[in-house]
Design an enzyme around this catalytic site. Structure first.
Site, PDB file in Angstrom:
ATOM      1  N   ASP A  37       0.813  -1.218   0.000  1.00  0.00           N
ATOM      2  CA  ASP A  37       0.000   0.000   0.000  1.00  0.00           C
ATOM      3  C   ASP A  37       0.852   1.276   0.000  1.00  0.00           C
ATOM      4  OD1 ASP A  37       1.024  -0.347   2.470  1.00  0.00           O
ATOM      5  OD2 ASP A  37      -0.827   0.043   3.571  1.00  0.00           O
ATOM      6  N   HIS A 230      22.069   1.625 -20.972  1.00  0.00           N
ATOM      7  CA  HIS A 230      21.160   2.007 -19.886  1.00  0.00           C
ATOM      8  C   HIS A 230      21.652   1.488 -18.541  1.00  0.00           C
ATOM      9  CE1 HIS A 230      17.592   2.733 -22.839  1.00  0.00           C
ATOM     10  NE2 HIS A 230      18.449   3.723 -22.801  1.00  0.00           N
ATOM     11  N   ASP A 247      25.579  10.405 -17.016  1.00  0.00           N
ATOM     12  CA  ASP A 247      24.421  10.940 -17.739  1.00  0.00           C
ATOM     13  C   ASP A 247      23.400  11.313 -16.667  1.00  0.00           C
ATOM     14  OD1 ASP A 247      22.236  11.478 -19.342  1.00  0.00           O
ATOM     15  OD2 ASP A 247      22.461   9.690 -20.593  1.00  0.00           O
ATOM     16  N   ASP A 258      19.042  17.001 -19.677  1.00  0.00           N
ATOM     17  CA  ASP A 258      19.586  15.677 -20.014  1.00  0.00           C
ATOM     18  C   ASP A 258      21.028  15.859 -20.502  1.00  0.00           C
ATOM     19  OD1 ASP A 258      20.053  13.093 -20.829  1.00  0.00           O
ATOM     20  OD2 ASP A 258      18.601  13.109 -22.478  1.00  0.00           O
ATOM     21  N   HIS A 337      23.166   4.250 -31.259  1.00  0.00           N
ATOM     22  CA  HIS A 337      21.927   4.992 -30.961  1.00  0.00           C
ATOM     23  C   HIS A 337      21.774   6.256 -31.808  1.00  0.00           C
ATOM     24  CE1 HIS A 337      24.209   7.895 -28.571  1.00  0.00           C
ATOM     25  NE2 HIS A 337      24.756   6.905 -27.882  1.00  0.00           N
ATOM     26  N   HIS A 341      17.257  13.568 -29.259  1.00  0.00           N
ATOM     27  CA  HIS A 341      15.789  13.470 -29.166  1.00  0.00           C
ATOM     28  C   HIS A 341      15.252  14.787 -28.636  1.00  0.00           C
ATOM     29  CE1 HIS A 341      16.582  13.046 -24.852  1.00  0.00           C
ATOM     30  NE2 HIS A 341      17.554  12.223 -25.186  1.00  0.00           N
ATOM     31  N   HIS A 348      12.535  12.303 -22.863  1.00  0.00           N
ATOM     32  CA  HIS A 348      12.369  11.969 -24.279  1.00  0.00           C
ATOM     33  C   HIS A 348      11.003  12.542 -24.638  1.00  0.00           C
ATOM     34  CE1 HIS A 348      15.220   8.265 -23.785  1.00  0.00           C
ATOM     35  NE2 HIS A 348      15.843   9.416 -23.696  1.00  0.00           N
ATOM     36  N   GLU A 372      23.858  14.018 -28.761  1.00  0.00           N
ATOM     37  CA  GLU A 372      24.591  13.105 -27.897  1.00  0.00           C
ATOM     38  C   GLU A 372      25.323  11.991 -28.647  1.00  0.00           C
ATOM     39  OE1 GLU A 372      21.912  10.561 -25.522  1.00  0.00           O
ATOM     40  OE2 GLU A 372      20.289  11.861 -26.158  1.00  0.00           O
ATOM     41  N   TYR A 376      31.310   3.457 -28.123  1.00  0.00           N
ATOM     42  CA  TYR A 376      31.236   2.429 -27.079  1.00  0.00           C
ATOM     43  C   TYR A 376      32.116   1.255 -27.495  1.00  0.00           C
ATOM     44  CZ  TYR A 376      27.380   5.534 -26.220  1.00  0.00           C
ATOM     45  OH  TYR A 376      26.648   6.680 -26.026  1.00  0.00           O
ATOM     46  N   ARG A 394      30.340   9.373 -24.128  1.00  0.00           N
ATOM     47  CA  ARG A 394      29.217  10.111 -24.725  1.00  0.00           C
ATOM     48  C   ARG A 394      29.324  11.553 -24.225  1.00  0.00           C
ATOM     49  NH1 ARG A 394      25.363   6.947 -23.587  1.00  0.00           N
ATOM     50  NH2 ARG A 394      24.418   7.834 -21.709  1.00  0.00           N
ATOM     51  N   GLU A 396      26.809  14.936 -24.229  1.00  0.00           N
ATOM     52  CA  GLU A 396      25.409  15.280 -24.532  1.00  0.00           C
ATOM     53  C   GLU A 396      25.075  16.684 -24.042  1.00  0.00           C
ATOM     54  OE1 GLU A 396      22.488  12.812 -22.492  1.00  0.00           O
ATOM     55  OE2 GLU A 396      20.951  13.366 -23.953  1.00  0.00           O
TER      56      GLU A 396
HETATM   57  N1  GLY Z   1      19.401  10.107 -20.443  1.00  0.00           N
HETATM   58  C1  GLY Z   1      18.696   9.489 -21.470  1.00  0.00           C
HETATM   59  C2  GLY Z   1      19.170   9.885 -22.789  1.00  0.00           C
HETATM   60  O1  GLY Z   1      20.248  10.417 -22.925  1.00  0.00           O
HETATM   61  O2  GLY Z   1      18.492   9.747 -23.765  1.00  0.00           O
HETATM   62 MN    MN Z   2      19.397  12.063 -24.110  1.00  0.00          MN
HETATM   63 MN    MN Z   3      21.194  11.486 -21.357  1.00  0.00          MN
END
Ligand code: GLY
Ligand code: MN
Ligand code: MN
Length: 426
Positions: A37, A230, A247, A258, A337, A341, A348, A372, A376, A394, A396
């Protein structure tokens, strides 16, 4: 802070997109059970928030559209001292009437009867197909008769595509906090620390500065962990000589940031790490410099893929002609990737990338998107030169498209090698 007038304007714009003789229902998010609960902290449905700015559960917005004119109704929880003792006070109908610029406010208890009555004279029903609240189920029953059903999510997502000045101001406020957290982490990171210790520093700054929450689960990935896209376990020790991919971005007043930075555990990039990092940074800066109204995201993707592929050939990670490698998508193994976005109320941001007819939507002023690029390079991939294995990078940033070109909203977060190394020693 977004004014009530702006929410009213958004509802009017939505109403203008609806068919005549229609009824639209949008419900608040339902609380989510964590265990037995106990619940997760409540977060409002993004579309409902966009149209009302209201953060309570058990609420609904209804728009009734005639030939051209329309009325808006808000349904809210009534005051109930017994319930409020446990869950905190709610606004109630009386105060909601004063606050919201809608035609009428009613208790949520009257919603179903209202829908039943109002639906009699209407032929079109709009509601979010992804919602399954009791009221939505009611609408589904009603609309099984002779009504045409439409997914309300679609027109709202189109409205959310271009951000207003007040939305941009909130993202900028969040970015100040996110910047402080990333710079704080660059000063603290060291060998022997656990990944979750750095994660905790982000959460500390986010909460302390009033953001209360991250926009998504923070990734702190040391060394080879960065090759899990992820990675959120964040439970390993940071080792000397490794890079850390972080990230992390706060959600401030319902708006996301982000940001990814990749930094060396011991404060100095090795020569091999510099080579890889400089490549990704060069790609990132080039793509950002291309952003302006009219540009297609798919073109940004193509340029990023080509530049990364060329760089990988130069560094001996891929062998052969760039043209052939791109054609066979060999570069995808190390850059799997997208280039970025949309970002807004959702990290997102759920806004369309294509028109109703399936054509790609070009960049427009007011859009916010992430850029971004990454590389890798898993530690067990024998095809990669040994000095590069076990590295994931990465970088971003969050970019606002302007009339003239673009504004990098995260331009002040250190990403040049010298800037990062200097922060470590400060
Ligand atoms: N943190 C999620 C992305 O970079 O899309
Ligand atoms: Mn992102
Ligand atoms: Mn990100």
């Amino acid at each position: 802070m977004i004014q009530e007038k702006e929410y009213a304007k958004r509802r009017a714009r939505l109403a203008s997109l609806l068919q005549p003789n229609s009824i639209a229902l949008l419900c608040s998010a339902e609380p989510k059970i964590r265990s037995n609960d106990t619940e997760y902290p409540y977060r409002q449905n993004s579309n409902f928030y966009y149209l009302t700015g209201f953060t309570e559960p058990d609420a609904a917005l209804v728009i009734i559209k005639g030939k051209k004119s329309f009325q808006t109704y808000l349904f809210v929880q009534p005051k109930d001292p017994q319930k409020e003792l446990w869950n905190g006070s709610v606004l109630g109908v009386k105060k909601a009437k004063k606050r919201f610029l809608v035609d009428a406010v009613h208790s949520i208890e009257h919603l179903e009867a209202f829908l039943q009555k109002e639906s009699e004279a209407r032929s079109e029903f709009y509601y979010e197909f992804a919602q399954s609240t009791k009221a939505v189920q009611k609408v589904q029953q009603l609309s099984q008769k002779s009504y045409t059903r439409h997914n309300l999510t679609k027109p709202i997502e189109r409205l959310r595509l271009q951000k207003s000045p007040s939305e941009i101001a909130l993202i900028k406020k969040g970015m100040e906090i996110t910047k402080e957290a990333h710079h704080h982490a660059m000063q603290l990171a060291k060998e022997g620390m656990m990944e979750y210790e750095l994660q905790a520093e982000f959460e500390y700054i986010f909460t302390k500065r009033g953001a209360y929450s991250d926009a998504y689960t923070t990734i702190v990935a040391g060394g080879n962990n960065a090759n899990t896209l992820h990675y959120i376990k964040n439970d390993q020790k940071l080792e000397a000589g490794e890079l850390i991919l972080i990230d992390a971005g706060c959600e401030y007043s319902y708006y996301a940031t982000d940001i990814t930075r990749t930094i060396p555990v011991s404060g100095k990039f090795s020569d091999a790490q510099r080579e890889l990092y400089s490549l990704v940074l060069d790609v990132e800066k080039t793509i950002i410099s291309m952003i302006k109204p009219g540009v297609m995201r798919s073109d940004l993707q193509k340029v990023a893929e080509r530049m990364l592929c060329e760089g990988m050939v130069r560094l001996g990670i891929l062998q052969g002609s760039v043209k052939k490698l791109l054609k066979k998508k060999k570069h995808k193994k190390y850059f799997p990737h997208g280039i970025g976005h949309y970002m807004g109320i959702d990290v997102h941001d759920s806004c369309p990338y294509k028109t109703k007819k399936g054509k790609e939507i070009p960049l427009k002023p007011g859009m916010v998107l992430t850029i971004e690029p990454g590389l890798y390079l898993p530690k067990d991939d024998k095809k990669i030169p040994k000095k590069y294995r076990g590295t994931g990078i990465r970088i971003e940033d969050d970019i606002l498209v302007t009339k003239e070109g673009c504004e990098n909203l995260s331009a002040d977060i250190a990403k040049e090698i010298e800037e990062i190394e200097t922060l470590y020693s400060s």
